[in-house]
Design a protein around this motif. Sequence first.
Motif, PDB file in Angstrom:
ATOM      1  N   GLN A 344       0.836  -1.193   0.000  1.00  0.00           N
ATOM      2  CA  GLN A 344       0.000   0.000   0.000  1.00  0.00           C
ATOM      3  C   GLN A 344       0.873   1.246   0.000  1.00  0.00           C
ATOM      4  O   GLN A 344       2.011   1.229   0.449  1.00  0.00           O
ATOM      5  CB  GLN A 344      -0.957   0.002   1.189  1.00  0.00           C
ATOM      6  CG  GLN A 344      -0.264  -0.032   2.546  1.00  0.00           C
ATOM      7  CD  GLN A 344      -1.233  -0.303   3.693  1.00  0.00           C
ATOM      8  OE1 GLN A 344      -2.413  -0.504   3.460  1.00  0.00           O
ATOM      9  NE2 GLN A 344      -0.741  -0.309   4.910  1.00  0.00           N
ATOM     10  N   VAL A 345       0.307   2.292  -0.555  1.00  0.00           N
ATOM     11  CA  VAL A 345       0.968   3.583  -0.534  1.00  0.00           C
ATOM     12  C   VAL A 345       0.291   4.392   0.542  1.00  0.00           C
ATOM     13  O   VAL A 345      -0.930   4.557   0.524  1.00  0.00           O
ATOM     14  CB  VAL A 345       0.808   4.303  -1.883  1.00  0.00           C
ATOM     15  CG1 VAL A 345       1.539   5.624  -1.865  1.00  0.00           C
ATOM     16  CG2 VAL A 345       1.305   3.425  -3.009  1.00  0.00           C
ATOM     17  N   SER A 346       1.072   4.859   1.509  1.00  0.00           N
ATOM     18  CA  SER A 346       0.419   5.552   2.606  1.00  0.00           C
ATOM     19  C   SER A 346       1.137   6.849   2.915  1.00  0.00           C
ATOM     20  O   SER A 346       2.316   7.018   2.632  1.00  0.00           O
ATOM     21  CB  SER A 346       0.411   4.660   3.842  1.00  0.00           C
ATOM     22  OG  SER A 346       1.696   4.139   4.052  1.00  0.00           O
ATOM     23  N   ASP A 347       0.347   7.760   3.471  1.00  0.00           N
ATOM     24  CA  ASP A 347       0.919   8.997   3.964  1.00  0.00           C
ATOM     25  C   ASP A 347       0.567   9.039   5.437  1.00  0.00           C
ATOM     26  O   ASP A 347      -0.577   9.272   5.796  1.00  0.00           O
ATOM     27  CB  ASP A 347       0.324  10.179   3.207  1.00  0.00           C
ATOM     28  CG  ASP A 347       0.779  11.499   3.799  1.00  0.00           C
ATOM     29  OD1 ASP A 347       1.796  11.496   4.523  1.00  0.00           O
ATOM     30  OD2 ASP A 347       0.119  12.510   3.553  1.00  0.00           O
ATOM     31  N   GLN A 348       1.538   8.799   6.283  1.00  0.00           N
ATOM     32  CA  GLN A 348       1.304   8.644   7.713  1.00  0.00           C
ATOM     33  C   GLN A 348       0.180   7.645   7.943  1.00  0.00           C
ATOM     34  O   GLN A 348       0.294   6.506   7.556  1.00  0.00           O
ATOM     35  CB  GLN A 348       1.038  10.011   8.306  1.00  0.00           C
ATOM     36  CG  GLN A 348       2.238  10.901   8.002  1.00  0.00           C
ATOM     37  CD  GLN A 348       2.321  12.092   8.890  1.00  0.00           C
ATOM     38  OE1 GLN A 348       1.473  12.348   9.718  1.00  0.00           O
ATOM     39  NE2 GLN A 348       3.376  12.842   8.730  1.00  0.00           N
TER      40      GLN A 348
END
Lengths: 502, 169
Positions: A344-348
């Motif tokens: 997955q691509v996550s931001d925080q």
Amino acid sequence: MGSLEKFNLIDEPWIPVLKGGRVVEVGIGEALLRAHEFARIETPSPLEEAVLHRLLLAVLHRALSGPRCPEDVLDWWRKGGFPQDPIRDYLNRFRDRFFLFHPEAPFLQVADLPEENPLPWSKLLPELASGNNPTLFDHTTEENLPKATYAQAARALLVHQAFAPGGLLRRYGVGSAKDAPVARPALFLPTGQNLLETLLLNLVPYTPEDDAPIWEVPPLRLGDLEGARTKWPLTGRTRVYTWPARGVRLLDEGDGVRFMGYGPGVEPLEATHRDPMVAQRLDAKGNLLVLRLSEERSFWRDFSAMLPRQGGKVAATLEHAENLQGELEDEGLEGRITLRVLGQVSDQAKVLDIRREVYPLPSGLLTPKAEENLEKALKMAEELGQGLKHLAQEVAKAVVGERDRGHGRSPYLEELTKLANSLPLERLYWHALDGAFPRFFARVEEEASLDLWREALRGAALEAWKATRRFLGTGARHLKALAQGEQEFGRLLGELGEEVRT
Amino acid sequence: MSPGERFLDWLKRLQGQKAWTAARAAFRRSLAFPPGAYPRAMPYVEPFLAKGDWRQEEREAHYLVAALYALKDGDHQVGRTLARALWEKAQGSASVEKRFLALLEADRDQIAFRLRQAVALVEGGIDFARLLDDLLRWFSPERHVQARWAREYYGAGASEEEKKKEVEA
């Protein structure tokens, strides 16, 4: 404690596999004992795909106490199956720990987590909309929450324990929770022609000492987890594969699950352990960082960063699969392998995207020639991409016209950037290369592959430029911008040609 | 042979005859009228047009090129396009570039006036055959002609500058 022992994951159907062109659900036992009959684990969710493999691998490592060396794996490959008795015995021994609902030890859950303040089960999955998650693929709302089947809930539970991003928790004395073990990295899963091959390709040699999966240790209670009382070093292969990142208790409604008790899990302590599915790259300061997926770029663009040539470390699964493939080819056995990159691509705490990228795995990937070719190819692609980005800015500048820039964030610069970003130049270029890369990669160790790649780059750039021409229109300013841009474009393609000869 | 080259042959032959002086005067005078609307120029163009089947804007293009040819006193230079000649004239002058861009945007009502301005501006002759060929396709929706003119104008600039750089180096 109202619920009885129910839904044993060893026997009940919950792992979706492809068999004879149809998807059927099987339990852990059948998946392992008849792995050669199934083409693969078949699920639309890349995260489910990853965790189901990790769970099966954890059982295999423990049941077989190994493989101690690559020869074991080759042996099982030749025989067309795992040793059945050790697996049966092992599953029988720990059968009590695989119930999804159990008064003392529900699988990967906490039996005495209170039912108060329950959360909807959809919180387990990043792709279902709930709370302030960005809506990726789904429009479920908490008011019309559908009931999850036991199978669905079990898979969601596994996904959550492996991928939950850290963030605010505010439950049972824990303010914020840490990332689950593979919340950020890209996971490398080489896959073969059937589930047996796939499991063997990922069965990296293993020493069973100093490691225990969650079902081999005493069940965790709320008292262990309150105030983050339990901290384990993030180490041990099957421990990490079955890590209890959060306290979860699925609440049985008789025929499905709608809510769950929720709380903190075991807090991970930094350790030198390297997850076999994770690759690393060297950053500018010389630190090894895990390789992640990025929102705006396909994973292949970072492929060479993990190669030893650039100081990186490829995933152990990938190295293992490469070795295995080499051995099999020496014996005249076919081992056609594809590589899946999942994650997955996550931001925080926010999950932005979920990815599954599929590449052919060439047999000579880890040879110096292949590494060199790959590195050169990616460098060429990036340089031309940079050139096109610059070109888009120049074209935008020519269209908008030279003006006093003013200071700081002037409206002029904003207009410029907006226009440059709206041009299809860079986007189409990378998009075309996404399609071309697997063809190049399949032949990466061959001499001719770079020529092939250069042609792909040229074709991609030309298509992108043509589209930009059509996009920009035919006003005088636009014609001027394009005429000037064409010069630059010709130069960029020219540079591409020159590198060939050196 | 392109339509432009055929018409240029016709003009050249006219130029070789005694009638040229009168014809040239009529053509130059015709620039004050919408193209093809000045009766005295008609005897010199209509016989050529009679051989083909032309749409109205194509007829106008022939009259316009004949008038510009007369304006330059028949100075036809093969291969020197108007765009290139304008770039040579400009040498970085913003006003010439502005006119060139205005010319690229010209619609049917504006093209005669702007072309006349542009042709008057450049020094020396130009390729009138190419000019007619281009005018005949000027209004095609893809605007390939205008795109090529832009390439000729700005392309000429870059290549000259590059040559200069090479010389300096």
